[in-house]
Design an enzyme around this catalytic site. Sequence first.
Site, short mmCIF file in Angstrom:
data_model
loop_
_atom_site.label_atom_id
_atom_site.label_comp_id
_atom_site.label_asym_id
_atom_site.label_seq_id
_atom_site.Cartn_x
_atom_site.Cartn_y
_atom_site.Cartn_z
N GLY A 1 0.81 -1.22 0.00
CA GLY A 1 0.00 0.00 0.00
C GLY A 1 0.84 1.26 0.00
O GLY A 1 0.47 2.27 -0.63
N ASP A 2 1.98 1.23 0.68
CA ASP A 2 2.87 2.38 0.70
C ASP A 2 3.48 2.62 -0.68
O ASP A 2 3.58 3.76 -1.13
CB ASP A 2 3.98 2.15 1.74
CG ASP A 2 3.42 1.91 3.12
OD1 ASP A 2 2.83 2.84 3.69
OD2 ASP A 2 3.54 0.79 3.63
#
Length: 457
Positions: A254-255
């Site tokens: 997600g980062d």
Amino acid sequence: MKFSVVGDVLLDVDLDGDATRLCPDAPVPVVDVAEVRRRAGGAGLVASMLAGDGHSVTLVTVLSDDDSALHLERALDAVTVVAGPSGAPTPVKTRVRADGHPVVRFDEGCKPPPLPEVTPAMLHALEQSSAIVVADYGRGLTANTELRATLEAMARRVPVIWDPHPAGTDPVPGVAVVTPNLAEARTLVSRLESGADATPTAEEAARALQHRWKSNAVLVTMGERGAVLVRGAGRPALPVPAPAAVVQDSCGAGDRLAASLAVHLLERHSVDDASVLAVREAAAFLGRGGVATLACEPEPVKLRGRDTDALALARNVREAGGTVVATGGCFDLLHAGHTRALAAARSLGDCLVVCLNSDQSVRRIKGEQRPIINQRDRTELLLALESVDAVLVFEEDTPEACLDKLRPDIWVKGGDYDVTRLPETALVESWGGRCTTVPFLPAHSTSDLADALARVS
């Protein structure tokens, strides 16, 4: 182009090693830790990714003043950090991995702290941004009203990507893209529609959240199934497939997605094209090994223990190209002669293992009145010394069998010994090791100390 990342910072710790046996106390694997890696997590991970891609990045966050914060500062040396005080311990997430596969994770200090304050410097840094990524990890920073007002104003001027958290706050209106994963999206929707029975699809969840958040778009990620992009009422959802990838660890996906979205939107790609590119890059990131491939300085493992720990320590140091030093003896009643000799021995290499005569061995060599200190306490005292990395207890009268298991590069004795006459010299030299001596401190011996104690008792 100047990126800002704002949000909560964590310290991520990876303990990597091999698991070849089960614990005798319970049917769980024993992991022999070979490497410790510490890196910035949360908003710090997003900032590190952007910096690693060659972008100018400012991290806007709050930090503690504990030891973990010092590790974070070292991990973020490529990032400009503008931080206020957190008022709480640094949250630490430690993952244990065996042969590259996660075994367990344990969290410390991860309960939400009091609402952090923001400083004028933090707000000013955001106002200078060309694009902003908000990495909300549920620790309260994004609830600060001054920060939210600045982010809402910036969302009208520059792309703002918001990576939400179920324990965090709603994105401010006008955000370019919000990026929950499917589990997060469903959790957030369930709070909006507490009476709903059916589990929403990714598209349904995205539409409900976009309506609530008043964002320009919501991109719900679904792991290997890609993502679904919703861009507003009346427009069809865009399915975004993910390239096939062999994934061992999904940490950081997600980062990576949020960081890539910010870059591509700033490059003036449409949100559709930016989403497709970001999903591809997140999949490629996981396929390469994910966070395990990120540049962070591995720390040598210092196993302060005995027996199997000593053997594991020697193996790890040797595999890393280091020098294993060993010395031996009874070490009954530690004195200055011992500590000076041990410090001198440790200076010859990268670790020092003490081969310690067991109680039975000492008794056979020194007589029935010895040892004065039992082997468990002698081990503990030795390990309390900074110069000693591990202790290996042996039952025999001489250390040859112990040395054959350990196979040190250097075997050290005191200066009162002649290494050419030691029975273990030939053994150590048989695997390419060498024997040497360190200075002997006269008038310091366990026997003299025991006699002195006897006179005053």
